[in-house]
Write an enzyme that holds these catalytic residues in place. Structure first.
Site, mmCIF file in Angstrom:
data_model
loop_
_atom_site.group_PDB
_atom_site.id
_atom_site.type_symbol
_atom_site.label_atom_id
_atom_site.label_comp_id
_atom_site.label_asym_id
_atom_site.label_seq_id
_atom_site.Cartn_x
_atom_site.Cartn_y
_atom_site.Cartn_z
ATOM 1 C CB ALA A 53 -0.911 -0.016 1.222
ATOM 2 C CE1 TYR A 55 7.688 0.225 -5.447
ATOM 3 C CE2 TYR A 55 5.620 -0.463 -6.440
ATOM 4 C CZ TYR A 55 6.952 -0.154 -6.554
ATOM 5 O OH TYR A 55 7.547 -0.200 -7.783
ATOM 6 C CB SER A 101 3.870 -3.831 -13.500
ATOM 7 O OG SER A 101 3.458 -3.786 -12.228
ATOM 8 C CD GLU A 136 -5.748 -15.007 -14.571
ATOM 9 O OE1 GLU A 136 -6.492 -14.782 -15.545
ATOM 10 O OE2 GLU A 136 -4.561 -15.316 -14.680
ATOM 11 C CE LYS A 138 -0.797 -8.936 -8.561
ATOM 12 N NZ LYS A 138 0.383 -9.175 -7.754
ATOM 13 C CG ASP A 140 2.552 -13.137 -2.801
ATOM 14 O OD1 ASP A 140 3.276 -12.457 -3.556
ATOM 15 O OD2 ASP A 140 2.452 -12.933 -1.581
ATOM 16 C CE1 TYR A 247 0.986 -14.074 -15.299
ATOM 17 C CE2 TYR A 247 0.957 -15.634 -13.485
ATOM 18 C CZ TYR A 247 1.486 -14.522 -14.104
ATOM 19 O OH TYR A 247 2.528 -13.856 -13.519
ATOM 20 C CE LYS A 335 -1.415 -6.488 -4.616
ATOM 21 N NZ LYS A 335 -0.580 -5.398 -4.584
ATOM 22 C CB CYS A 440 24.010 7.829 19.550
ATOM 23 S SG CYS A 440 24.419 6.361 18.600
ATOM 24 C CB CYS A 443 28.789 6.492 19.717
ATOM 25 S SG CYS A 443 27.842 7.897 19.122
ATOM 26 C CB CYS A 464 23.897 9.307 16.156
ATOM 27 S SG CYS A 464 25.605 9.256 16.677
ATOM 28 C CB CYS A 470 28.594 6.821 15.801
ATOM 29 S SG CYS A 470 27.201 5.728 16.107
HETATM 30 S S1 IVH Z 1 -1.067 -11.011 -15.712
HETATM 31 C C1 IVH Z 1 0.602 -7.668 -18.522
HETATM 32 N N1 IVH Z 1 -2.010 -12.799 -14.065
HETATM 33 O O1 IVH Z 1 1.444 -9.974 -10.780
HETATM 34 C C2 IVH Z 1 0.353 -8.238 -17.195
HETATM 35 N N2 IVH Z 1 -0.113 -11.549 -13.373
HETATM 36 O O2 IVH Z 1 1.546 -7.014 -10.604
HETATM 37 C C3 IVH Z 1 0.697 -9.667 -17.096
HETATM 38 N N3 IVH Z 1 0.746 -12.205 -11.181
HETATM 39 O O3 IVH Z 1 4.237 -9.430 -12.771
HETATM 40 C C4 IVH Z 1 0.467 -10.211 -15.757
HETATM 41 N N4 IVH Z 1 -0.697 -13.789 -10.781
HETATM 42 O O4 IVH Z 1 4.107 -11.624 -11.502
HETATM 43 C C5 IVH Z 1 -1.071 -11.855 -14.255
HETATM 44 N N5 IVH Z 1 -2.926 -14.456 -12.730
HETATM 45 C C6 IVH Z 1 -2.006 -13.519 -12.931
HETATM 46 C C7 IVH Z 1 -1.010 -13.247 -11.981
HETATM 47 C C8 IVH Z 1 -0.080 -12.240 -12.233
HETATM 48 C C9 IVH Z 1 0.353 -13.136 -10.323
HETATM 49 C C10 IVH Z 1 1.888 -11.295 -10.950
HETATM 50 C C11 IVH Z 1 2.885 -11.251 -12.070
HETATM 51 C C12 IVH Z 1 2.943 -9.823 -12.488
HETATM 52 C C13 IVH Z 1 2.410 -9.119 -11.294
HETATM 53 C C14 IVH Z 1 1.789 -7.799 -11.692
#
Ligand code: IVH
Length: 722
Positions: A53, A55, A101, A136, A138, A140, A247, A335, A440, A443, A464, A470
């Site tokens: 969050a 980030y 991403s 679908e 996501k 991790d 995927y 998320k 500190c 030191c 410090c 230090c």
């Molecule tokens: S699609 C163009 N599908 O999430 C985008 N990504 O934040 C292609 N990830 O780098 C990614 N599960 O490592 C896609 N079902 C899923 C995913 C997925 C995990 C990860 C992936 C990607 C990151 C993006």
């Protein structure tokens, strides 16, 4: 992580709409550095320190500033880059199609907005029927791109910075979900993308094994998967139970289907594991029902997921939607909210950083939050403990945090957890307010909070004042000096720094390079130390010698000057070319009337705060003393000189957009910069030239609106005569 700044022009904490152009410029630099640092921690070190969050908030602020001040967008800023550059140790592979991403949604409303946006973009009104979108899990883990030619696996590459990844082919071949050859009738070139992950049971078994062997355990399955895939020895990867879900895809010589769901089905028939929970939906409500269903059953899954990904199903629509900076417009990641739990705060420990910052760390009664045992949490700074936020506003309703308190821990993703609340009903009667030390702990020097001259507010960070005396600052500086993006000395890590410092062998950077000589003269005798044989000493000396010639930017970064992260070190190296030129300029720039000061501030991307920190560093006698000693041992190499004489693009601002076929984005950027051009990520009035490849969208349109010259990739090669 970068430490807090106190500069005058600094825009940190100021709402985007109130920023002056100068503050915005500074903020973009600061955000670029901070985002790059966190990218590095996440992608290269597998050790993130801020929550997803936080980030995301950094990236959102960056984008908002870029939108308000498009002319200030940095050519190599975060909106142009994805993730971190590949770590060393593996060969590099350029992704033919970049690995991007995903944008994030945090609630149902964000998902409705996403679908609304897509429909508006496509002018896809309800009369045209349903807009199918897949949902679908996501996963991790970490993403991987697998290239098959004529059905046989050719290489496997990690995402890296999205353009260039690490070649992990031999490791990928050890994963049983990754077929060596594809089944059935497959196109000549196929790039499958998906997620490498570790199942819960396998993760627990692995940690049990590691612990039994006296090794370190992994904090969670994602780190275990990343650590296992990025092993230099593939026998180790082979012994780690990794899995893979397919995927997505990169380059395809032929498309076997015209929908997202159809593509994934094909991957299944070719021999890949695909996620069984993927659903094709026709309304937002259906998407949300899938999300909530998956969220409820999350604990029953055998692997970690951190949300649900939605993708527009029709590939022709995906193509029309295209991309915005680093993410596709046709997909979004919804998320899951952060996970929380209550536990007792046993102690507050103060750590002293490289620049003397005193950072409080919460020592917790260990507790499992979302499947991970948490025993430390970040407390940020003195005000945070008191219940005061960055801008002086109350946080946690102004409740302070005391040793003995029952606190609510939040863990979002796999980052250092935060304390988000205190249960006052459970506060012990004898609990006292935490008194932040004013000396500190390492030191005994005074620790002070500097005052911002303009706002009159005190810096949130107490520092410090001990400087070189230090031990904590000295060892942290040494650790930075030898770290991966600085001198990167193999076999010389945090443990060696602490031990050598404690024994008086290495007190300052130059001492590292005199170790061997002192050893020969029997002054140190490394090999007599516990755990050090003749061979390990020899290896260490060789690793040290290998770094006597060092890239200029690494050398500058290694000095640990405040605000001079990797990005700024590169800008400086490129601008000055040699150590002598840089050193002379920094010395001369101390006089703010000098040309050197003006030139320093003129470097694109270097703001007043950075400039001030640089001249201050070089004005300190003890820094100069340490530098002299160091330069007697090592030689910074000249940075690549930009020879722009006769270049047709020297001094011009160029934007590359769309997909490039003859070179990667990185290559294009490097080539343009070599020719003296500045590469920017967005089109503005200041842009001189746009190089547009197939699929170019909004940037191309903007260039046309602004009547900026647009050429093709071939046109670029003709122009520069390459
Ligand atoms: S699609 C163009 N599908 O999430 C985008 N990504 O934040 C292609 N990830 O780098 C990614 N599960 O490592 C896609 N079902 C899923 C995913 C997925 C995990 C990860 C992936 C990607 C990151 C993006």
């Amino acid at each position: 992580m970068s430490e807090h700044a106190t500069g005058i022009e600094h825009g940190k904490g100021i709402p985007v709409e109130d920023l002056t152009a100068d503050q915005a410029r500074q903020e973009l630099v600061r955000l670029a550095e901070e985002i790059a640092e966190n990218d590095r921690l996440y992608h290269q070190d597998d050790a993130p320190v801020i929550s997803d969050a936080d980030y995301d908030a950094l990236r959102r602020r960056n984008l908002a500033i870029e939108e308000r001040f498009p002319e200030l967008v940095l050519g190599d800023g975060p909106s142009v880059q994805v993730g971190a550059a590949p770590a060393s140790g593996f060969g590099k592979i350029s992704h033919v199609v970049p690995m991007l991403s995903l944008d994030n949604a945090f609630n149902d409303e964000d998902v409705r907005d996403f679908v609304g946006r897509v429909r508006r973009f496509l002018k896809f009104d309800p009369l045209m029927g349903a807009l199918a979108v897949t949902a679908e899990p996501k996963i991790d883990g970490l993403s991987l791109s697998l290239r098959y030619e004529n059905g046989a696996l050719v290489y496997a590459a990690t995402r890296g910075d999205g353009t260039t990844g690490e070649n992990v082919t031999s490791n990928a071949r050890t994963i049983k979900d990754i077929p060596e050859t594809l089944e059935g009738d497959v196109p000549a070139v196929v790039e499958i993308r998906g997620e490498v992950y570790m199942a819960h049971k396998d993760f627990q078994d692995l940690n049990a094994r590691m612990e039994a062997n006296g090794g370190k355990v992994f904090a969670n399955p994602r780190n275990a998967a990343a650590g296992s895939l990025r092993q230099l020895k593939s026998e180790i990867t082979a012994s780690r139970p990794l899995r893979f879900f397919a995927y997505a895809w990169g380059e395809m010589s032929e498309m076997p289907s015209d929908t997202q769901a159809g593509m994934v089905d094909c991957f299944g028939t070719w021999g890949f594991k695909t996620n069984p929970l993927m659903k094709r939906c026709e309304t937002v409500d259906e998407l949300l029902a899938v999300y909530h269903g998956i969220e409820e059953n999350r604990a029953g899954l055998d692997y970690d997921i951190d949300g649900v990904v939605y993708k527009v199903d029709r590939l022709d629509l995906q193509e029309r939607l295209g991309f915005v900076s680093r993410s596709p417009r046709w997909a979004i990641a919804h998320k899951f909210p952060a996970e929380q739990a209550f536990t007792v705060l046993n102690d507050i420990e103060i750590q002293v950083g490289r620049t003397g910052a005193l950072t409080p760390v919460a020592k917790l009664e260990p507790i499992t939050v979302g499947g991970v045992v948490v025993s430390n949490a970040t407390l940020h700074n003195e005000d945070y403990i008191k219940g005061i936020g960055q801008d002086g506003e109350p946080i946690r309703d102004g409740k302070d945090i005391r040793v003995g308190d029952t606190v609510k821990i939040q863990r979002a993703g796999d980052v250092i957890p935060q304390i988000v609340d205190v249960d006052l009903d459970k506060r012990p009667a004898d609990a006292v307010m935490f008194e932040f030390p004013t000396v500190c702990p390492a030191c005994g020097s005074h620790a002070v909070r500097e005052e911002n001259e303009k706002t009159g507010r005190r810096d949130a960070v107490r520092r410090c004042t001990g400087g070189l005396i230090c031990p904590a600052q000295a060892t942290e500086k040494l650790k930075h000096f030898v770290s991966r993006n600085a001198f990167d000395i193999e076999g010389f890590g945090d443990k060696q720094v602490d031990a050598f410092y404690k024994d008086g062998l290495v007190m300052a950077p130059a001492d590292i390079f005199t170790l061997e000589e002192r050893d020969k003269r029997a002054l140190t005798k490394l090999r007599n130390r516990e755990g050090w044989g003749a061979l390990s000493a020899k290896n260490l000396f060789e690793a040290i010698t290998a770094r006597r010639n060092i890239d200029l930017h690494r050398f500058i970064f290694a000095l640990g000057i405040r605000h001079v992260g990797e990005g700024n070190a590169k800008l400086l190296a490129r601008a000055y070319g040699s150590w002598t030129a840089f050193y002379d300029a920094m010395t001369a720039a101390h006089d703010h009337e000098s040309d050197a000061w003006a030139e320093l501030n003129d470097i694109d991307g270097i703001g007043h705060i950075v400039a001030e920190a640089l001249v201050e560093f070089f004005a300190e006698d003890h820094n100069r003393g340490q530098l002299d000693a160091l330069l007697a041992e090592v030689t910074p190499q000249e940075a690549e000189k930009i020879d722009a004489s006769g270049s047709p693009v020297a001094g011009k601002t160029v934007v590359f957009t769309g997909s490039l076929e003859r070179m990667t984005r990185d290559e294009a950027k490097a080539m343009a910069e070599r020719l003296g051009a500045k590469v920017s990520g967005s089109v503005s009035k200041k842009t001189d030239l746009v190089v547009a490849g197939p699929g170019a969208g909004s940037k191309l349109k903007k260039a046309q609106d602004l009547q900026i010259e647009v050429i093709s990739e071939d046109g670029w090669f003709d122009l520069v005569g390459a």
